[in-house]
Scaffold this motif. Structure first.
Motif, short mmCIF file in Angstrom:
data_model
loop_
_atom_site.label_atom_id
_atom_site.label_comp_id
_atom_site.label_asym_id
_atom_site.label_seq_id
_atom_site.Cartn_x
_atom_site.Cartn_y
_atom_site.Cartn_z
N SER A 146 0.78 -1.33 -0.17
CA SER A 146 0.15 0.00 -0.13
C SER A 146 0.95 1.40 0.08
O SER A 146 2.02 1.34 0.31
CB SER A 146 -0.79 0.10 1.18
N ARG A 147 0.13 2.28 -0.09
CA ARG A 147 0.91 3.70 -0.44
C ARG A 147 1.63 4.09 1.03
O ARG A 147 2.80 4.42 1.04
CB ARG A 147 -0.04 4.67 -0.91
N ASP A 148 0.90 3.84 2.16
CA ASP A 148 1.38 4.08 3.51
C ASP A 148 2.50 3.39 3.92
O ASP A 148 3.51 3.61 4.30
CB ASP A 148 0.27 3.96 4.30
N THR A 149 2.59 1.82 3.51
CA THR A 149 3.47 1.12 3.74
C THR A 149 4.85 1.44 3.19
O THR A 149 5.83 1.43 3.56
CB THR A 149 2.88 -0.34 3.42
N LEU A 150 4.64 1.63 1.76
CA LEU A 150 5.77 2.10 0.87
C LEU A 150 6.44 3.23 1.51
O LEU A 150 7.58 3.66 1.32
CB LEU A 150 5.43 2.15 -0.49
N HIS A 151 5.54 4.25 2.08
CA HIS A 151 5.93 5.45 2.48
C HIS A 151 7.02 5.32 3.61
O HIS A 151 8.08 5.76 3.72
CB HIS A 151 4.95 6.46 2.66
N ASN A 152 6.33 4.43 4.68
CA ASN A 152 7.11 4.27 5.83
C ASN A 152 8.31 3.27 5.69
O ASN A 152 9.20 3.53 6.26
CB ASN A 152 6.23 3.46 6.92
N VAL A 153 8.19 2.49 4.85
CA VAL A 153 9.51 1.63 4.36
C VAL A 153 10.43 2.60 3.78
O VAL A 153 11.73 2.30 4.11
CB VAL A 153 9.14 0.52 3.45
N LEU A 154 10.30 3.42 2.93
CA LEU A 154 11.21 4.21 2.25
C LEU A 154 11.75 5.27 3.12
O LEU A 154 12.83 5.54 3.21
CB LEU A 154 10.46 4.90 1.11
N LEU A 155 11.02 5.47 4.21
CA LEU A 155 11.63 6.69 5.09
C LEU A 155 12.60 5.91 5.91
O LEU A 155 13.64 6.44 6.18
CB LEU A 155 10.37 7.18 6.15
N VAL A 156 12.42 4.65 6.54
CA VAL A 156 13.35 3.92 7.21
C VAL A 156 14.60 3.57 6.48
O VAL A 156 15.54 3.82 6.98
CB VAL A 156 12.46 2.59 7.81
N TRP A 157 14.26 3.50 5.39
CA TRP A 157 15.41 2.90 4.30
C TRP A 157 16.45 4.05 4.37
O TRP A 157 17.56 3.91 4.50
CB TRP A 157 14.90 2.50 2.88
N VAL A 158 15.87 5.14 3.87
CA VAL A 158 16.75 6.14 3.67
C VAL A 158 17.26 6.66 4.79
O VAL A 158 18.56 7.27 4.90
CB VAL A 158 15.70 7.72 2.92
N ALA A 159 16.61 6.97 5.89
CA ALA A 159 17.09 7.60 7.24
C ALA A 159 18.21 6.61 7.71
O ALA A 159 19.26 6.98 8.26
CB ALA A 159 15.94 7.51 8.20
N SER A 160 18.12 5.27 7.75
CA SER A 160 18.90 4.37 8.25
C SER A 160 20.33 4.29 7.48
O SER A 160 21.40 4.53 8.01
CB SER A 160 18.69 2.83 8.19
N ILE A 161 20.28 4.42 6.06
CA ILE A 161 21.24 4.47 5.13
C ILE A 161 22.06 5.84 5.32
O ILE A 161 23.49 5.78 5.32
CB ILE A 161 20.83 3.93 3.44
N ALA A 162 21.35 6.86 5.43
CA ALA A 162 21.90 8.12 5.56
C ALA A 162 22.90 8.30 6.82
O ALA A 162 23.98 8.56 6.81
CB ALA A 162 21.05 9.33 5.63
N ILE A 163 22.26 7.74 7.88
CA ILE A 163 22.93 7.80 9.39
C ILE A 163 24.28 6.49 9.27
O ILE A 163 25.21 7.08 9.59
CB ILE A 163 21.84 7.03 10.22
N GLY A 164 23.88 5.61 8.48
CA GLY A 164 25.19 4.67 8.49
C GLY A 164 26.37 5.42 7.50
O GLY A 164 27.43 5.05 7.95
N TYR A 165 26.10 5.91 6.38
CA TYR A 165 27.01 6.83 5.83
C TYR A 165 27.66 7.73 6.64
O TYR A 165 28.76 7.91 6.61
CB TYR A 165 26.41 7.34 4.59
N VAL A 166 26.92 8.49 7.43
CA VAL A 166 27.39 9.68 8.31
C VAL A 166 28.31 8.86 9.37
O VAL A 166 29.56 9.35 9.44
CB VAL A 166 26.36 10.28 9.06
N VAL A 167 28.10 8.04 9.88
CA VAL A 167 28.88 7.00 10.82
C VAL A 167 30.40 6.63 10.37
O VAL A 167 31.28 6.94 10.82
CB VAL A 167 28.02 5.94 11.32
N GLU A 168 30.36 6.20 8.96
CA GLU A 168 31.54 5.64 8.54
C GLU A 168 32.26 7.11 8.05
O GLU A 168 33.44 6.97 8.29
CB GLU A 168 31.06 5.17 6.90
N VAL A 169 31.66 8.31 7.62
CA VAL A 169 32.50 9.33 7.30
C VAL A 169 33.14 10.07 8.75
O VAL A 169 34.23 10.32 8.96
CB VAL A 169 31.71 10.34 6.74
N ALA A 170 32.16 9.71 9.84
CA ALA A 170 32.65 10.12 11.06
C ALA A 170 34.05 9.21 11.38
O ALA A 170 35.00 9.80 12.30
CB ALA A 170 31.55 10.10 12.31
N ARG A 171 33.77 7.88 11.46
CA ARG A 171 34.98 7.02 11.79
C ARG A 171 36.45 7.36 10.99
O ARG A 171 37.26 7.34 11.43
CB ARG A 171 34.67 5.80 11.30
#
Length: 406
Positions: A146-171
């Motif tokens: 559904s639309r809401d499901t895809l929206h929530n999934v995409l939000l978690v996906w983008v946020a987690s990958i972005a935070i993971g990338y920031v952590v790698e840069v910080a390290r």
């Protein structure tokens, strides 16, 4: 006793672990309140109660596991994500209308805490894998994308990958900072040792050399040895030319630095430039003074080795023809278009016509060992000698042809 410099360990990711700990507790409370205010819509509330009880016990019991990267093991990450996925897949059993009516899952946004733990621990790649599994579980729970499901999934996906990338840069930044701090501390310690040794040992060796030379006899030999040790110690205190490289490593408490000895000259790749100073440094001694630039003098390996060999041949001539007591000076000049090495001595010089005479006698040291090598490199060797005033050999290697030596 003098204080030694120490590198302070620091971890830029530690605040992220503290934030994750608070996030897991707050989202646990949020999931419980969400069920309490909406329990009337659950056909099987006992399933929701059982899962939420397990989730609360698990969250509180594993708070030390998300305190730092060392405690957050792969086994814990797998179990934590399994709890989150189980809560998502149990939602239709507790709420029969969950697949037809858009609503929160049993763990709700607590699930994001598991994905964020993957991001902080392993970077954006781990975050991408965990968020993908959560996405699949959400689609299975809904029965259709559904639309809401895809929206929530995409939000978690983008946020987690972005935070993971920031952590790698910080390290990476953390390792660079730790390396810079270690180099600064090592430099200060070397300067302190140089001051202490210069004020004591080097001055004593210099005095022994002067007194021994003045007294003569066996004392002169002692003075000569003291002079040689003074030169060797002065080179060592200055740090030498072959220094250890500092390589950073990442540990759970922060970045640390280990010392790794650089590869020996023989282990260099044939295509990587060599520092001419490293090849000439062993030539320095009590009667040979080496003056070189502070920065590396890089040449192609064949050119660097041939030029060093030519310098060695010139020094051999000094020892043979000027005598063991002659002093020699090596000057290295690094210009944008060429490298110039000058070898000068204070010997008696070469009488006029002596080189031609040596050639006729079959002695071709200067012609082959020096001029021949420079010619093969596309350079030149110029010899200037004045009887009674020593000899000077100037070796020039153009950079454009420096890699064409044999």
């Amino acid at each position: 006793m003098a204080k030694r410099e120490r590198v302070v360990r620091m971890s830029v990711e530690q605040p992220l672990w503290r934030a994750l700990t608070g996030y897991r507790v707050l989202t646990m409370v949020y999931a419980v309140l969400l069920f309490a205010f909406g329990r009337d819509r659950y056909e099987r509330p006992w399933i929701a109660v059982a899962f939420l009880a397990v989730m609360c016990v698990w969250t509180l019991a594993t708070l030390p596991k998300v305190a730092n990267a060392a405690s957050c093991t792969k086994r814990f990450l797998g179990a934590d994500l399994a709890v989150a996925l189980a809560g998502i897949l149990l939602t239709p059993l507790a709420d029969a209308h969950a697949q037809s009516v858009e609503g929160p899952t049993l763990p709700s946004i607590w699930t994001a805490g598991s994905v964020l733990a993957y991001a902080i621990k392993g970077g954006w790649r781990w975050a991408g894998v965990a968020s993908s599994l959560v996405a699949v579980a959400n689609i299975v729970e809904r029965g259709h994308p559904s639309r809401d499901t895809l929206h929530n999934v995409l939000l978690v996906w983008v946020a987690s990958i972005a935070i993971g990338y920031v952590v790698e840069v910080a390290r990476a930044s953390e390792r660079t900072l730790a390396r810079a701090l270690e180099i600064e501390a090592a430099t200060r310690e070397r300067e302190r040792l140089a001051r202490d040794i210069h004020d004591s040992v080097l001055q004593v060796l210099a005095m022994v050399q002067r007194r021994g030379t003045a007294l003569g006899g066996e004392a002169a030999d002692l003075g000569r040895m003291a002079g040689e040790q003074e030169v060797a110690l002065r080179t060592l205190v200055a740090g030498g030319l072959i220094r250890p490289s500092l390589v950073s490593e990442d540990e759970s408490e922060g970045a640390v630095v280990r010392v790794v000895e650089e590869e020996e000259e023989e282990e260099h790749d044939d295509d990587s430039p060599l520092d001419l100073r490293l090849l000439l440094a062993p030539r320095a001694g009590a009667r040979i003074t080496l003056s070189e630039p502070g920065a590396p003098v890089l040449l192609a390996p064949p050119a660097a080795r041939e030029l060093a060999a030519a310098v060695g041949a010139a020094l051999d001539n000094v020892r043979v023809h000027a005598g063991e007591d002659a002093h020699a000076w090596i000057l290295v000049e690094d210009w944008p278009d060429e490298v110039i090495v000058t070898v000068r001595d204070d010997g008696p010089g070469i009488p006029e016509g002596r080189l031609e005479e040596a050639w006729g006698e079959g002695r071709m040291g200067v012609a082959l060992s020096i001029r021949g090598r420079l010619r093969d490199l596309g350079g030149s060797a110029e010899l200037i000698s004045v009887p009674g005033q020593g000899t000077e050999v100037e070796l020039k290697v153009p950079r454009g042809k420096a890699g064409q030596g044999r």
